[in-house]
Design an enzyme around this catalytic site. Structure first.
Site, PDB file in Angstrom:
ATOM      1  N   LYS A  62      64.140  41.804  10.851  1.00  0.00           N
ATOM      2  CA  LYS A  62      63.095  42.173   9.885  1.00  0.00           C
ATOM      3  C   LYS A  62      61.708  41.850  10.447  1.00  0.00           C
ATOM      4  CE  LYS A  62      64.756  39.479   6.672  1.00  0.00           C
ATOM      5  NZ  LYS A  62      65.929  38.976   7.399  1.00  0.00           N
ATOM      6  N   THR A  63      61.571  40.645  10.975  1.00  0.00           N
ATOM      7  CA  THR A  63      60.279  40.251  11.524  1.00  0.00           C
ATOM      8  C   THR A  63      59.927  41.135  12.724  1.00  0.00           C
ATOM      9  OG1 THR A  63      60.682  38.015  10.752  1.00  0.00           O
ATOM     10  CG2 THR A  63      58.955  38.285  12.391  1.00  0.00           C
ATOM     11  N   ASP A  77      55.912  39.618   5.494  1.00  0.00           N
ATOM     12  CA  ASP A  77      57.197  39.053   5.951  1.00  0.00           C
ATOM     13  C   ASP A  77      57.689  38.053   4.898  1.00  0.00           C
ATOM     14  OD1 ASP A  77      59.368  38.528   7.538  1.00  0.00           O
ATOM     15  OD2 ASP A  77      58.274  37.520   9.138  1.00  0.00           O
ATOM     16  N   GLU A  78      58.980  37.776   4.883  1.00  0.00           N
ATOM     17  CA  GLU A  78      59.569  36.793   3.958  1.00  0.00           C
ATOM     18  C   GLU A  78      59.145  37.091   2.517  1.00  0.00           C
ATOM     19  OE1 GLU A  78      61.653  34.571   5.069  1.00  0.00           O
ATOM     20  OE2 GLU A  78      61.152  34.224   7.186  1.00  0.00           O
ATOM     21  N   GLN A  91      67.724  34.460   1.143  1.00  0.00           N
ATOM     22  CA  GLN A  91      66.941  33.368   1.737  1.00  0.00           C
ATOM     23  C   GLN A  91      65.776  32.943   0.846  1.00  0.00           C
ATOM     24  OE1 GLN A  91      66.398  33.401   6.166  1.00  0.00           O
ATOM     25  NE2 GLN A  91      67.115  35.505   5.952  1.00  0.00           N
ATOM     26  N   ARG A 127      69.944  29.849  11.439  1.00  0.00           N
ATOM     27  CA  ARG A 127      68.935  29.589  12.470  1.00  0.00           C
ATOM     28  C   ARG A 127      69.587  29.529  13.841  1.00  0.00           C
ATOM     29  NH1 ARG A 127      65.724  31.995  10.507  1.00  0.00           N
ATOM     30  NH2 ARG A 127      67.322  32.380   8.974  1.00  0.00           N
TER      31      ARG A 127
HETATM   32  P1  ATP Z   1      65.184  35.939   9.432  1.00  0.00           P
HETATM   33  O1  ATP Z   1      65.848  36.478   8.205  1.00  0.00           O
HETATM   34  O2  ATP Z   1      65.828  34.669   9.879  1.00  0.00           O
HETATM   35  O3  ATP Z   1      63.712  35.870   9.305  1.00  0.00           O
HETATM   36  P2  ATP Z   1      64.855  38.413  10.841  1.00  0.00           P
HETATM   37  O4  ATP Z   1      65.623  39.443  10.087  1.00  0.00           O
HETATM   38  O5  ATP Z   1      63.410  38.378  10.671  1.00  0.00           O
HETATM   39  O6  ATP Z   1      65.525  36.988  10.599  1.00  0.00           O
HETATM   40  P3  ATP Z   1      64.237  38.601  13.646  1.00  0.00           P
HETATM   41  O7  ATP Z   1      63.758  37.208  13.805  1.00  0.00           O
HETATM   42  O8  ATP Z   1      63.258  39.704  13.587  1.00  0.00           O
HETATM   43  O9  ATP Z   1      65.208  38.649  12.366  1.00  0.00           O
HETATM   44  O10 ATP Z   1      65.289  38.953  14.769  1.00  0.00           O
HETATM   45  C1  ATP Z   1      66.332  38.057  15.119  1.00  0.00           C
HETATM   46  C2  ATP Z   1      66.581  38.113  16.623  1.00  0.00           C
HETATM   47  O11 ATP Z   1      67.149  39.361  16.977  1.00  0.00           O
HETATM   48  C3  ATP Z   1      65.317  37.994  17.411  1.00  0.00           C
HETATM   49  O12 ATP Z   1      65.573  37.234  18.563  1.00  0.00           O
HETATM   50  C4  ATP Z   1      64.986  39.437  17.758  1.00  0.00           C
HETATM   51  O13 ATP Z   1      64.217  39.531  18.927  1.00  0.00           O
HETATM   52  C5  ATP Z   1      66.363  40.037  17.946  1.00  0.00           C
HETATM   53  N1  ATP Z   1      66.415  41.487  17.659  1.00  0.00           N
HETATM   54  C6  ATP Z   1      66.085  42.088  16.521  1.00  0.00           C
HETATM   55  N2  ATP Z   1      66.284  43.422  16.590  1.00  0.00           N
HETATM   56  C7  ATP Z   1      66.771  43.675  17.820  1.00  0.00           C
HETATM   57  C8  ATP Z   1      67.170  44.868  18.511  1.00  0.00           C
HETATM   58  N3  ATP Z   1      67.120  46.071  17.948  1.00  0.00           N
HETATM   59  N4  ATP Z   1      67.612  44.715  19.778  1.00  0.00           N
HETATM   60  C9  ATP Z   1      67.674  43.506  20.362  1.00  0.00           C
HETATM   61  N5  ATP Z   1      67.316  42.360  19.769  1.00  0.00           N
HETATM   62  C10 ATP Z   1      66.855  42.434  18.513  1.00  0.00           C
HETATM   63 MG    MG Z   2      62.112  36.878   9.955  1.00  0.00          MG
END
Ligand code: ATP
Ligand code: MG
Length: 687
Positions: A34-35, A218-219, A252, A622
């Site tokens: 997402k981030t 975000d979040e 979350q 995490r």
């Molecule tokens: P959270 O809910 O904990 O905030 P999130 O959904 O924001 O998590 P991110 O932190 O954006 O998730 O991504 C998690 C990990 O996966 C990061 O290391 C990111 O670089 C990697 N990632 C995300 N999308 C891809 C993709 N399409 N290909 C490869 N790696 C990815």
């Molecule tokens: Mg995130």
């Protein structure tokens, strides 16, 4: 339309990045990117020429996350310096920015001060009839919830259900009056005041809407009523097409206690009927064992949005659960096990995080890590900024930023002692009260000589002259690097305060040295922050900007330094972060889930347990490659030792299906492993 920003994204992620028809909500579980969608979308908006960087704003949950995002975007842009023009900040930092620029509209000085929770506590303490800290804390929380729900004192009073609330509402009224007399705001005001301003003043609102044409959040699940209102005010208006992207995960949501509503994501759908909903299901963070444990735990909560998460990261290591005899042993064993694990994996310290429910759990861990010579940084606590010596220095900075900050005035003028005693301050306070001005102003007010003889007045005036001198230099220095830099002004200020000799005069040598090192650590860090980072797109800061940044940092997070260090963090402050190896400690009934008020009604209790479960979910997710969970059979609470039970959340992880490794104590102790490894390293031939 293609740009580098669209690489390394899966199909729904790319859809979210490209979607430009209107409001867009990405809802997905932990680690699904997402981030990353936010970061890449910003780069895409710029690279494709849809928006200029200065018209894009992104809201993150922590200052650290904002800094990281800015850095990442700079790397994605063909011209990295553009990243500096973006507005990437927390809700609170954005609030500061709006308030600073619109201060006049609100009848506030541009250099208002920001009171931290401790200052506000003292204010309320002065107003409350009780000395019971718990009661005062409860009043403070109550006031904060009112503020975040945009409820004013009159309404709070009218709606008070019992005498306690009535009393809190009355204190709320005088608390607001005092803050405005001090030209100060608290953390909640940083968002509440811009909301009020935008509601009342269309011209101002319009100005900010034209500045922030595309908004990303975000979040999103943890925004409270007030923060949501700010978002809405920024994106809606007559004839305006709402343009924003929010990302979040209802599983979350961990800030209900601060007024965030778990129904947030649903409300967004109701308010924006044409909201485009995009789901992500692939997790890129954690190996399968970890992800399965997380999914199993969260499946015990009722669902708002149905989600399934899968990963291609491989099975990975099984999640390990260890029972410890007591909390002291737990801290020792975690430190030793971490050392051994790091040896085995040839990992870095910064690959590790130790996560816990409450700040108080950090102390034993810190001791154990220090004993093992493991470098660490703490976030989520106030341990650094709450130190007396740091608050002393900060009080000078605050006073420079805002002469009317009376609490800062009192602290600074009396530390170190400079011939200003309690009697002098009381006389000055009375005089300031009579003239409705700040203490600082009262020092130079006509007629003051009549209440304070020159012997008492002289040191006060000398002090204020000193502050004025530094202030003139602090504001002369241009943010663009013209004029004096923050470091020189800071050094001169420290020399003139003579804080180091004061420490050695007041404390024994060892203590004084420790405190002075903390101060140097702090000023060194400030200087570093003042430089900004051209390549990372972070602009330089002057001393006044630094002061406001410090005020904000005390809230949620600590400082980010020490390049290779284990991160100690509360679960709340670990949100959004990821670490190859995670230790989750103190997973017992009473800690996680946290023990609440025993009289809590059953329905409230059930909701609280759900929030604790989400916190556990945040903790588990995490971890990227390994997750070790510990719980204690006994734990010290004050002078008592309590018998503890394993947390229900451990059972909910369903590790007992032949996947979990045996309890570590049944195989080789971490000490033995570490000794073994060290001897192998010293004498490789034996291997
Ligand atoms: P959270 O809910 O904990 O905030 P999130 O959904 O924001 O998590 P991110 O932190 O954006 O998730 O991504 C998690 C990990 O996966 C990061 O290391 C990111 O670089 C990697 N990632 C995300 N999308 C891809 C993709 N399409 N290909 C490869 N790696 C990815
Ligand atoms: Mg995130």
């Amino acid at each position: 339309m293609s740009s580098s920003a669209l690489f390394n994204l899966n199909t729904p992620q790319r859809d979210a990045v490209r979607y430009m028809e209107g409001p867009c909500l990405v809802i997905a579980g932990a680690g699904s990117g997402k981030t990353r969608v936010i970061t890449q979308k910003i780069a895409h908006l710029i690279e494709s020429g849809l928006y200029e960087a200065r018209h894009i704003a992104a809201l993150t949950f922590t200052n650290k996350a904002a800094a990281e995002m800015q850095e990442r975007i700079a790397k994605l842009l063909s011209s990295p310096s553009q990243a500096a023009e973006l507005t990437i900040s927390t809700f609170h930092s954005l609030g500061v920015r709006i308030l600073r620029q619109e201060a006049k509209e609100l009848g506030l000085k541009e250099r208002f001060s920001i009171m931290d929770a401790d200052d506000c506590f003292s204010l309320i303490q002065d107003m409350a009839v009780t000395t019971d800290r718990q009661v005062i804390r409860r009043i403070q929380t109550r006031i904060s919830l009112w503020k975040n729900a945009l409820v004013f004192p009159e309404k709070a009073l009218a709606e008070a259900v019992d005498e306690h609330e009535g009393q809190a509402a009355r204190i709320y009224a005088s608390y607001m009056a005092t803050l405005s007399a001090y030209q100060a705001v608290d953390f909640d005001d940083l968002i509440r005041l811009p909301v009020e301003l935008f509601r009342q003043n269309d011209a101002v609102r319009d100005r900010w809407q034209r500045r922030m044409r595309y908004l990303l959040v975000d979040e999103y699940q943890d925004t409270n009523v007030c923060q949501y209102e700010l978002v809405k005010l920024l994106v809606t208006g007559p004839g305006k097409k709402p343009m924003f992207t929010a990302v979040g995960d209802d599983d979350q949501a961990i800030y209900a206690w601060r007024g965030a509503t778990a129904e947030n994501l649903k409300i967004l759908r109701d308010d924006f009927p044409d909201l485009e909903l995009i789901r992500l299901e692939q997790n890129y963070r954690s190996s399968m064992h970890i992800l399965q444990a997380a999914n199993a735990v969260i499946s015990n909560n009722p669902k708002i949005f149905e989600k399934t998460l899968w990963s291609e990261m491989g099975a990975g290591e099984p999640v390990r659960v260890s029972a410890m005899d007591n909390d002291e042993t737990e801290a020792e064993q975690v430190a030793i096990s971490l050392s051994a694990h790091r040896f085995e994996r040839r990992a870095k310290f910064s690959d590790y995080a130790i996560l816990y429910r409450g700040n108080h759990q950090a102390r034993l861990l810190e001791t154990a890590l220090r004993r093992e010579r493991i470098p660490y940084t703490i976030s989520g606590g106030q341990s650094f900024f709450a130190r007396a010596e740091i608050k002393d220095i900060v009080s000078y900075l605050r006073l420079i930023a805002n002469n009317d900050d009376d609490p800062a005035f009192i602290r600074a003028v009396t530390t170190p002692k400079r011939g200003v005693g309690q009697a002098t301050l009381e006389a000055l306070g009375a005089y300031a009260g009579r003239w409705q001005c700040s203490l600082f102003e009262a020092v130079f007010k006509g007629g003051i000589e009549a209440v304070l003889p020159s012997r008492q007045l002289q040191p006060l005036r000398a002090f204020c002259d000193f502050i004025n001198r530094i202030e003139a230099r602090a504001s002369r220095q241009g943010a663009a690097g013209s004029g004096e830099n923050a470091a020189a002004v800071l050094d001169d200020m420290m020399a003139e305060i003579a804080y180091e000799p004061y420490l050695y005069d007041t404390f024994d040598e060892r203590n004084a040295r420790g405190k002075w090192e903390n101060v140097l650590d702090f000023t060194g860090w400030l200087k570093e922050k003042s430089l900004g980072d051209r390549q990372g797109g972070i602009p330089e800061k002057n001393l006044l900007e630094l002061t406001q940044m410090v005020a904000l940092m005390t809230m949620l997070e600590g400082r980010d330094e020490a390049p290779d260090a284990v991160r100690l963090s509360t679960l709340h402050a670990a949100k959004g972060l990821e670490f190859p190896h995670v230790y989750l400690v103190g997973v017992e009934e009473g800690i996680l889930p946290h023990k609440g008020d025993p009289d809590t009604p059953a329905d409230v209790l059930a909701r609280r347990i759900e929030e604790e479960r989400r916190l556990m979910y945040v903790g588990i997710t995490r971890a990227q490659r390994s997750l070790q969970i510990t719980w204690c059979k006994k734990r010290r609470r004050g002078r008592e030792t309590e018998i503890c039970d394993m947390s229900r959340f451990i059972a909910e992880m369903k590790l007992d299906e032949g996947k979990a490794l045996p309890d570590e104590s049944e195989t080789m102790t971490p000490q033995a492993r570490l000794a073994n490894l060290k001897s192998l390293l010293q004498n490789p031939k034996v291997a």
